[in-house]
Design an enzyme around this catalytic site. Structure first.
Site, PDB file in Angstrom:
ATOM      1  N   GLY A  12      -1.153   1.726  -3.950  1.00 32.86           N
ATOM      2  CA  GLY A  12      -0.145   2.563  -3.316  1.00 32.86           C
ATOM      3  C   GLY A  12       0.384   3.697  -4.172  1.00 32.86           C
ATOM      4  O   GLY A  12       1.497   4.170  -3.949  1.00 32.86           O
ATOM      5  N   ASN A  14      -0.744   6.758  -4.125  1.00 29.91           N
ATOM      6  CA  ASN A  14      -0.649   7.921  -3.235  1.00 29.91           C
ATOM      7  C   ASN A  14       0.528   7.783  -2.279  1.00 29.91           C
ATOM      8  O   ASN A  14       1.193   8.768  -1.961  1.00 29.91           O
ATOM      9  CB  ASN A  14      -1.958   8.135  -2.470  1.00 29.91           C
ATOM     10  CG  ASN A  14      -2.993   8.825  -3.336  1.00 29.91           C
ATOM     11  OD1 ASN A  14      -2.904  10.011  -3.582  1.00 29.91           O
ATOM     12  ND2 ASN A  14      -3.940   8.048  -3.849  1.00 29.91           N
ATOM     13  N   LYS A  65     -11.478  -6.064  16.691  1.00 25.62           N
ATOM     14  CA  LYS A  65     -10.886  -4.896  16.039  1.00 25.62           C
ATOM     15  C   LYS A  65      -9.941  -4.187  17.010  1.00 25.62           C
ATOM     16  O   LYS A  65      -8.898  -3.670  16.619  1.00 25.62           O
ATOM     17  CB  LYS A  65     -12.012  -3.952  15.606  1.00 25.62           C
ATOM     18  CG  LYS A  65     -11.516  -2.722  14.879  1.00 25.62           C
ATOM     19  CD  LYS A  65     -12.659  -2.008  14.192  1.00 25.62           C
ATOM     20  CE  LYS A  65     -12.135  -0.832  13.406  1.00 25.62           C
ATOM     21  NZ  LYS A  65     -12.697  -0.710  12.082  1.00 25.62           N
ATOM     22  N   ARG A  91     -10.632   0.517   5.418  1.00 21.20           N
ATOM     23  CA  ARG A  91     -11.216   0.059   6.676  1.00 21.20           C
ATOM     24  C   ARG A  91     -11.440   1.269   7.578  1.00 21.20           C
ATOM     25  O   ARG A  91     -10.660   2.225   7.517  1.00 21.20           O
ATOM     26  CB  ARG A  91     -10.143  -0.848   7.227  1.00 21.20           C
ATOM     27  CG  ARG A  91     -10.227  -1.693   8.250  1.00 21.20           C
ATOM     28  CD  ARG A  91      -9.115  -2.743   8.324  1.00 21.20           C
ATOM     29  NE  ARG A  91      -9.219  -3.802   7.356  1.00 21.20           N
ATOM     30  CZ  ARG A  91     -10.075  -4.796   7.419  1.00 21.20           C
ATOM     31  NH1 ARG A  91     -10.903  -4.890   8.426  1.00 21.20           N
ATOM     32  NH2 ARG A  91     -10.116  -5.709   6.469  1.00 21.20           N
ATOM     33  N   HIS A 109      -9.955  11.131  -0.117  1.00 19.48           N
ATOM     34  CA  HIS A 109     -11.150  10.495  -0.686  1.00 19.48           C
ATOM     35  C   HIS A 109     -11.406  11.065  -2.079  1.00 19.48           C
ATOM     36  O   HIS A 109     -11.364  12.284  -2.266  1.00 19.48           O
ATOM     37  CB  HIS A 109     -12.352  10.734   0.236  1.00 19.48           C
ATOM     38  CG  HIS A 109     -13.577  10.016  -0.234  1.00 19.48           C
ATOM     39  ND1 HIS A 109     -13.761   8.659  -0.041  1.00 19.48           N
ATOM     40  CD2 HIS A 109     -14.652  10.453  -0.929  1.00 19.48           C
ATOM     41  CE1 HIS A 109     -14.913   8.304  -0.584  1.00 19.48           C
ATOM     42  NE2 HIS A 109     -15.464   9.363  -1.132  1.00 19.48           N
TER      43      HIS A 109
HETATM   44  C1  GRF Z   1      -7.437   6.702  -3.952  1.00 16.37           C
HETATM   45  O1  GRF Z   1      -8.324   7.030  -4.980  1.00 16.37           O
HETATM   46  C2  GRF Z   1      -7.877   7.303  -2.650  1.00 16.37           C
HETATM   47  O2  GRF Z   1      -8.536   8.534  -2.791  1.00 16.37           O
HETATM   48  C3  GRF Z   1      -8.833   6.275  -2.125  1.00 16.37           C
HETATM   49  O3  GRF Z   1      -8.274   5.047  -2.489  1.00 16.37           O
HETATM   50  C4  GRF Z   1      -7.468   5.203  -3.657  1.00 16.37           C
HETATM   51  C5  GRF Z   1      -6.113   4.636  -3.351  1.00 16.37           C
HETATM   52  O4  GRF Z   1      -5.306   4.545  -4.493  1.00 16.37           O
HETATM   53  N1  GRF Z   1      -9.047   6.459  -0.705  1.00 16.37           N
HETATM   54  P1  GRF Z   1      -3.766   4.178  -4.330  1.00 16.37           P
HETATM   55  O5  GRF Z   1      -3.665   2.845  -3.619  1.00 16.37           O
HETATM   56  O6  GRF Z   1      -3.101   5.288  -3.556  1.00 16.37           O
HETATM   57  O7  GRF Z   1      -3.241   4.082  -5.742  1.00 16.37           O
END
Ligand code: GRF
Length: 190
Positions: A12, A14, A65, A91, A109
């Site tokens: 988490g 981000n 799903k 997912r 990504h």
């Molecule tokens: C990030 O590198 C994002 O680009 C990828 O998964 C990772 C998540 O990291 N999709 P965090 O949980 O936000 O630390």
């Protein structure tokens, strides 16, 4: 002010970056819900500490799903969510959520798509020996890390990099680029 939901499965970082951007007024929105498919994930404690509601559902506990996503959809509707922000949600989004939130689901990504989609993108780039990788923010469609690209930023791979040092620099870029891109997308125009 738009309501947003963050979907995450892991650490988490981000999510935290988005939350800080909301707090300082960079993203003009309210994070009203964190959706998580992994009980025990660190993002859940972070959301709770910030006083944000969480919806933690195990996909395996649903017959399909579609049923899993319908339960999420109910949670999103209850909170009047306008945008779904994927931040390490491990997912694929299915038709139920894609139809309900058409053009309003965004993903981050850790590579320059279309290179290195899928799992372990940082390792994939490192192993391939490319000299430049990066970060992509894109709208989500039915594919794996496909969908129209909103923003990209390159990250150089240095001779003395390890996967860990590279990962650190990629995350640092993510934490800047995601808020910037979300602000452009979400903030209401005058
Ligand atoms: C990030 O590198 C994002 O680009 C990828 O998964 C990772 C998540 O990291 N999709 P965090 O949980 O936000 O630390």
């Amino acid at each position: 002010m738009r309501n947003i939901a963050v979907f995450a499965s892991g650490t988490g970082s981000n999510f935290e970056a988005i939350l800080h951007a909301v707090d300082r007024g960079q993203i003009q929105a309210k994070v009203v819900l964190v959706v998580c498919d992994k009980p025990g994930a660190r993002v859940i404690e972070k959301a709770e500490a910030a006083g944000i509601s969480t919806l933690v559902l195990k996909p395996k506990e649903f017959p399909s799903k579609e049923d899993y996503e319908k339960a999420i959809l109910a949670g999103l509707e209850e909170k009047s969510v306008s945008f779904i922000i994927l931040a390490g949600y491990m997912r694929l989004i299915g038709p139920t959520l894609l139809q309900a939130f058409s053009g309003r689901i965004v993903n981050i990504h850790p590579s320059l798509l279309p290179s290195f989609p899928g799992l372990h993108a940082i390792e994939q780039a490192f192993q391939a020996g490319v000299k430049i990788t990066g970060v992509t923010i894109h709208f989500v469609d039915e594919g794996m890390d496909t969908g129209p690209i909103l923003a990209q930023r390159p990250v150089e791979i240095h001779e003395d990099d390890t996967i860990d040092t590279l990962e650190e620099r990629i995350h640092a870029i993510e934490h800047v680029l995601y808020p910037e891109t979300l602000a452009k997308l979400i903030n209401e125009k005058e």
